[in-house]
Scaffold this motif. Sequence first.
Motif, mmCIF file in Angstrom:
data_model
loop_
_atom_site.group_PDB
_atom_site.id
_atom_site.type_symbol
_atom_site.label_atom_id
_atom_site.label_comp_id
_atom_site.label_asym_id
_atom_site.label_seq_id
_atom_site.Cartn_x
_atom_site.Cartn_y
_atom_site.Cartn_z
ATOM 1 N N GLN A 199 0.828 -1.200 0.000
ATOM 2 C CA GLN A 199 0.000 0.000 0.000
ATOM 3 C C GLN A 199 0.868 1.258 0.000
ATOM 4 O O GLN A 199 0.567 2.229 -0.707
ATOM 5 N N GLU A 200 1.968 1.242 0.753
ATOM 6 C CA GLU A 200 2.863 2.400 0.789
ATOM 7 C C GLU A 200 3.579 2.577 -0.551
ATOM 8 O O GLU A 200 3.778 3.712 -1.014
ATOM 9 N N ILE A 201 3.969 1.474 -1.187
ATOM 10 C CA ILE A 201 4.627 1.568 -2.491
ATOM 11 C C ILE A 201 3.670 2.147 -3.529
ATOM 12 O O ILE A 201 4.055 2.990 -4.355
ATOM 13 N N ARG A 202 2.408 1.717 -3.498
ATOM 14 C CA ARG A 202 1.426 2.270 -4.442
ATOM 15 C C ARG A 202 1.226 3.761 -4.196
ATOM 16 O O ARG A 202 1.111 4.545 -5.146
ATOM 17 N N ARG A 203 1.159 4.163 -2.921
ATOM 18 C CA ARG A 203 0.975 5.577 -2.611
ATOM 19 C C ARG A 203 2.160 6.401 -3.121
ATOM 20 O O ARG A 203 1.982 7.452 -3.748
ATOM 21 N N GLU A 204 3.379 5.900 -2.871
ATOM 22 C CA GLU A 204 4.559 6.622 -3.331
ATOM 23 C C GLU A 204 4.646 6.634 -4.852
ATOM 24 O O GLU A 204 5.052 7.640 -5.456
ATOM 25 N N ALA A 205 4.244 5.525 -5.491
ATOM 26 C CA ALA A 205 4.272 5.477 -6.951
ATOM 27 C C ALA A 205 3.280 6.457 -7.557
ATOM 28 O O ALA A 205 3.565 7.103 -8.574
ATOM 29 N N LEU A 206 2.097 6.588 -6.926
ATOM 30 C CA LEU A 206 1.118 7.547 -7.435
ATOM 31 C C LEU A 206 1.613 8.980 -7.241
ATOM 32 O O LEU A 206 1.356 9.848 -8.086
ATOM 33 N N ARG A 207 2.318 9.228 -6.139
ATOM 34 C CA ARG A 207 2.899 10.565 -5.952
ATOM 35 C C ARG A 207 3.907 10.875 -7.049
ATOM 36 O O ARG A 207 3.901 11.954 -7.655
ATOM 37 N N GLN A 208 4.784 9.899 -7.316
ATOM 38 C CA GLN A 208 5.785 10.119 -8.349
ATOM 39 C C GLN A 208 5.155 10.240 -9.722
ATOM 40 O O GLN A 208 5.641 10.994 -10.566
ATOM 41 N N ALA A 209 4.062 9.485 -9.939
ATOM 42 C CA ALA A 209 3.410 9.555 -11.250
ATOM 43 C C ALA A 209 2.766 10.919 -11.485
ATOM 44 O O ALA A 209 2.685 11.384 -12.619
ATOM 45 N N GLN A 210 2.291 11.553 -10.384
ATOM 46 C CA GLN A 210 1.700 12.881 -10.550
ATOM 47 C C GLN A 210 2.741 13.912 -10.982
ATOM 48 O O GLN A 210 2.450 14.805 -11.762
#
Length: 357
Positions: A130-141
């Motif tokens: 869940q933390e990796i997905r959150r960080e990946a979505l931040r980076q994707a933005q």
Amino acid sequence: MATLDRYVLREVAVSWLAVTGVLLLILVANQLAAVLGQAAERGYPRSVILGLIGFTSLQNLTVLIPIGLLLGIVLALGRLYHESEMAAIRACGVGLSRLLRPVGVLAAVVTALLAWLALDASPRAYAEAQEIRREALRQAQFGSLEPGKFHSFAGGDAVFYAESRDPDGTFRNVFVQRRAQDRVELVLAARARHVVEEGGALHVLVLYDGERYEGLPGQPQLRRIYFAEHGLPVRVADPESGPLRIEARPTAELLRAGDAASHAELQWRLSLPVMALVLTLLAVPLAELQPRQGRYGRIGLAILVYFVYANLLSAAKTWVEKGTLDPAVGLWCTHVVVLAGAGWLWLRQARPAWPSR
């Protein structure tokens, strides 16, 4: 252990490892396809793909191990029946209950492994994923800045371009366009650096030795500013802010909680090792083959039994979450029903055949 016990244990263990390995490969392949689809849809960076696959596979391993144990026992004992080795074993005075000793050794090891996975490793893997997905979505933005390419961020309100990048990460000959309400800003800088702060929630473009133009589109007036250092902050919203999902909460926290959802999740985690033991008791009589029956004759029945068992547990978990089923009864009633079925199979094989009329 006797020679017979070691032989049966080796056959069952090898069969369990083979079945679990094949199921794990299928799971990893499915997870790879799912994660790659999410990465393409949401713009995940490539660096998080392997981590997501590993953590999601680890959390789903608790589902594979029980069915792998069931199929491993059925396949191993089915081979003994098919090649008449079981007939020779019984002719030596060894009953079916004697097979529980070597099979029980493997079941104890698998149950201990499954208990550790369900109570500790799987929740932590879920939280990490869940933390990796959150960080990946931040980076994707915000995205990954690369020289020689136009890159948009801040919801499309800003555009970045750099001619080149030094080995230390410094960009050269930078162009930035940004919209601020009705105004447009154009920035030209000799060099720039990308700084990430607040755990990825804030990205700052620090520009050096440049000039900025500000104005309204269509208006002849422009404001020109020279600067030695200028920062452009871009705050990235957290798309999954909020508490952890209940699957990611530690077991100790579930023990302290008193709500129905926590009771259901806790009983589900405890049910997985119990499920392995019940399936072991069920697999030994279930593996018996009739004369001239194929070696894989009981595989379909074993898979059907597992899916019925797993679906009943899942339904009981949902009923406990919704308050339909008393937590004191909870998922344990399903184990009792399947255990009663296993006891019936043992009694059916232990008693002599009824005489024909």
